[in-house]
Design an enzyme around this catalytic site. Structure first.
Site, mmCIF file in Angstrom:
data_model
loop_
_atom_site.group_PDB
_atom_site.id
_atom_site.type_symbol
_atom_site.label_atom_id
_atom_site.label_comp_id
_atom_site.label_asym_id
_atom_site.label_seq_id
_atom_site.Cartn_x
_atom_site.Cartn_y
_atom_site.Cartn_z
ATOM 1 N N CYS A 56 0.844 -1.195 0.000
ATOM 2 C CA CYS A 56 0.000 0.000 0.000
ATOM 3 C C CYS A 56 0.883 1.250 0.000
ATOM 4 C CB CYS A 56 -0.910 -0.011 1.230
ATOM 5 S SG CYS A 56 -2.033 1.398 1.255
ATOM 6 N N CYS A 60 0.531 4.534 7.040
ATOM 7 C CA CYS A 60 -0.112 4.347 8.354
ATOM 8 C C CYS A 60 0.833 3.522 9.249
ATOM 9 C CB CYS A 60 -1.448 3.638 8.168
ATOM 10 S SG CYS A 60 -2.467 4.375 6.847
ATOM 11 N N CYS A 63 0.267 -0.187 10.268
ATOM 12 C CA CYS A 63 -0.265 -1.156 9.299
ATOM 13 C C CYS A 63 0.777 -2.073 8.669
ATOM 14 C CB CYS A 63 -1.022 -0.425 8.206
ATOM 15 S SG CYS A 63 -1.887 -1.591 7.109
ATOM 16 N N CYS A 100 -16.979 -8.613 4.992
ATOM 17 C CA CYS A 100 -16.257 -7.344 4.827
ATOM 18 C C CYS A 100 -14.991 -7.570 4.024
ATOM 19 C CB CYS A 100 -15.848 -6.776 6.182
ATOM 20 S SG CYS A 100 -17.223 -6.563 7.296
ATOM 21 N N CYS A 131 -19.841 -5.352 3.046
ATOM 22 C CA CYS A 131 -19.072 -4.200 3.532
ATOM 23 C C CYS A 131 -17.752 -4.191 2.772
ATOM 24 C CB CYS A 131 -18.822 -4.323 5.033
ATOM 25 S SG CYS A 131 -17.777 -2.994 5.675
ATOM 26 N N CYS A 191 -19.398 2.726 8.407
ATOM 27 C CA CYS A 191 -18.670 2.003 9.454
ATOM 28 C C CYS A 191 -17.395 2.796 9.686
ATOM 29 C CB CYS A 191 -18.355 0.589 8.975
ATOM 30 S SG CYS A 191 -17.294 -0.330 10.115
ATOM 31 N N ARG A 263 -18.195 -2.235 17.599
ATOM 32 C CA ARG A 263 -17.509 -3.513 17.367
ATOM 33 C C ARG A 263 -16.235 -3.627 18.188
ATOM 34 N NH1 ARG A 263 -16.873 -3.669 11.948
ATOM 35 N NH2 ARG A 263 -19.005 -4.424 11.858
HETATM 36 N N1 SAM Z 1 -6.591 0.659 2.862
HETATM 37 C C1 SAM Z 1 -7.878 0.994 3.335
HETATM 38 C C2 SAM Z 1 -7.843 2.134 4.332
HETATM 39 O O1 SAM Z 1 -6.979 2.204 5.160
HETATM 40 O O2 SAM Z 1 -8.732 2.972 4.247
HETATM 41 C C3 SAM Z 1 -8.639 -0.169 3.937
HETATM 42 C C4 SAM Z 1 -7.918 -1.257 4.715
HETATM 43 S S1 SAM Z 1 -7.195 -0.764 6.261
HETATM 44 C C5 SAM Z 1 -6.228 -2.141 6.677
HETATM 45 C C6 SAM Z 1 -8.592 -0.742 7.369
HETATM 46 C C7 SAM Z 1 -8.348 -0.370 8.803
HETATM 47 O O3 SAM Z 1 -7.724 -1.428 9.489
HETATM 48 C C8 SAM Z 1 -7.476 0.822 9.103
HETATM 49 O O4 SAM Z 1 -8.130 2.028 8.954
HETATM 50 C C9 SAM Z 1 -7.120 0.577 10.560
HETATM 51 O O5 SAM Z 1 -8.036 1.259 11.399
HETATM 52 C C10 SAM Z 1 -7.242 -0.933 10.710
HETATM 53 N N2 SAM Z 1 -5.932 -1.536 11.012
HETATM 54 C C11 SAM Z 1 -4.921 -1.718 10.148
HETATM 55 N N3 SAM Z 1 -3.845 -2.264 10.757
HETATM 56 C C12 SAM Z 1 -4.182 -2.426 12.052
HETATM 57 C C13 SAM Z 1 -3.484 -2.923 13.192
HETATM 58 N N4 SAM Z 1 -2.228 -3.337 13.125
HETATM 59 N N5 SAM Z 1 -4.135 -2.967 14.370
HETATM 60 C C14 SAM Z 1 -5.420 -2.527 14.451
HETATM 61 N N6 SAM Z 1 -6.121 -2.039 13.408
HETATM 62 C C15 SAM Z 1 -5.511 -1.978 12.224
HETATM 63 FE FE1 SF4 Z 2 -2.836 1.179 3.368
HETATM 64 FE FE2 SF4 Z 2 -2.840 -0.049 5.687
HETATM 65 FE FE3 SF4 Z 2 -3.116 2.584 5.613
HETATM 66 FE FE4 SF4 Z 2 -5.115 0.972 4.702
HETATM 67 S S1 SF4 Z 2 -4.366 1.149 6.796
HETATM 68 S S2 SF4 Z 2 -4.281 2.828 3.743
HETATM 69 S S3 SF4 Z 2 -3.906 -0.720 3.877
HETATM 70 S S4 SF4 Z 2 -1.290 1.423 4.958
#
Ligand code: SAM
Ligand code: SF4
Ligand code: DTB
Length: 349
Positions: A56, A60, A63, A100, A131, A191, A263
């Site tokens: 990606c 973040c 992530c 989802c 979702c 959500c 949730r």
């Molecule tokens: N890429 C898209 C986005 O971020 O909008 C969708 C997928 S992203 C993985 C969805 C959500 O997963 C993130 O917004 C975050 O809140 C949650 N998430 C990701 N990694 C996580 C982690 N290590 N622990 C808890 N929540 C996590």
């Molecule tokens: Fe990409 Fe992870 Fe951020 Fe979603 S949460 S935008 S998958 S880096």
């Protein structure tokens, strides 16, 4: 027209005052609120599938799928439709009411959207709620997803506006609010929630909930994630959050957004069962169900079924629109809540 009990003007000091209550007083208030709006012995269950994993472009810090960090994750292309359908069928057989689908995108491209729309149509045809979480959406994209029949779009605010810059630099808080606006405008259910345990201050947790609770309408679904600490991410060594602080946040979310499903989201694999039970007592009424989240582990489905059975909690199951109304004795206010979306609790498989 608004419900008289719903507020969208919560001030930060009011929310901080809820967090400051003695634990038992806070849980009592939250449980009272919960019982006015829901059957306290039911949880909604959703199963997650990563339809496009890794690489990606966003940064973040929590992530495992960000291309900025070496987490050892195998990146994958968008899954084939048939593979997604097979997973959705398995989730339905296991008793999930919602499927989802998540993609590690900044936002969907025009090239990928047709396949994604087909996934929505096909999963919906199985009788599951749908979702998706695909990153930022432009108004036209939200419209296309809604037209394909997407029920919910997940897009988290993640943390407070003040702490946000410590966690993500590649898109802004305003971008996220804009996507939520586009989702709502297109007529889908929202959500949106966040992650706790990223080194944020108590004030940030209150400010995140304030952002969510001042959306009008409230998000129908509010995922509260506990950070899953993945080696290779900048937050791999974040300090553990006191479980009672996590439970407090659930209770405050329940009080602020009484009609939303809250949730108990990522992080259950690392959470004790008594803490999960406290979260349900605090008003959590939805979980991710199935052995995987997107790329990390979730409790085994069998283990969750056993936990819920020990607590006397049933699956809240939604079926096709001709499903009978709720079969148990429900408070009047609850039948009203579900007037548009009939639920029943038959599939305790
Ligand atoms: N890429 C898209 C986005 O971020 O909008 C969708 C997928 S992203 C993985 C969805 C959500 O997963 C993130 O917004 C975050 O809140 C949650 N998430 C990701 N990694 C996580 C982690 N290590 N622990 C808890 N929540 C996590
Ligand atoms: Fe990409 Fe992870 Fe951020 Fe979603 S949460 S935008 S998958 S880096
Ligand atoms: C949400 O709030 N949590 C889910 C879902 N929405 C998409 C994702 C959790 C991901 C946890 C880390 C992983 O498994 O990759």
């Amino acid at each position: 027209m608004h419900e008289p009990t719903l507020r969208h003007d919560w001030r930060l000091d009011e929310i901080e005052a809820l967090f400051a209550l003695p634990f038992n007083d806070l849980l009592f208030q939250a449980q009272q609120m919960h019982r006015q709006h829901f059957d306290a012995n039911q949880v909604q269950v959703s199963t997650l599938l990563s339809i496009k994993t890794g690489a990606c472009p966003e940064d973040c810090k929590y992530c495992p799928q960000s291309g900025h960090y070496a987490t050892g994750l195998d990146k994958e292309k968008l899954l084939e439709i048939e593979a997604v359908i097979a997973q959705a069928e398995a989730a339905r057989e296991a008793g999930a009411s919602r499927f989802c689908m998540g993609a590690a995108w900044r936002s969907p491209t025009a090239r990928d959207l047709p396949a994604v729309l087909e996934m929505v149509r096909r999963v919906k045809a199985l009788g599951l709620e749908t979702c998706m979480t695909l990153g930022m959406l432009a108004p036209e994209q939200a419209g296309q997803l809604a037209e394909a029949g997407l029920d919910y779009y997940n897009h988290n605010l993640d943390t407070s506006p003040e702490y946000y810059g410590e966690i993500i630099t590649t898109r802004t808080y305003a971008d996220r609010l804009e996507t939520l606006g586009n989702v709502r405008q297109a007529g889908m259910k929202v959500c949106s929630g966040g992650i706790l345990g990223m080194g944020e201050a108590p004030r940030d947790r209150a400010a995140l909930l304030q952002q969510l609770a001042t959306l009008d309408p409230h998000p129908e679904s509010v995922p509260i994630n506990q950070l899953v600490k993945v080696p290779g991410t900048p937050l791999e060594d974040a300090e553990d959050l006191d479980p009672f602080e996590f439970v407090r946040a659930i209770a405050v979310a329940r009080i602020l957004m009484p009609r939303s499903h809250v949730r108990l989201s990522a992080g259950r694999e690392e959470m004790s069962e008594p803490t999960q039970a406290l979260a349900f007592l605090a008003g959590a009424n939805s979980i991710f169900y199935g052995d995987r989240l997107l790329t990390t582990a979730n409790p085994q489905a069998e283990r969750d079924r056993a936990l819920l059975a020990r607590l006397g909690i049933r699956f809240e199951t939604r079926t096709l629109d001709d499903a009978p109304a709720i079969q148990h004795a429900a408070p009047a206010v609850m039948s009203e809540t579900f007037a548009e979306t009939p639920y029943y609790d038959a599939a305790q498989r």
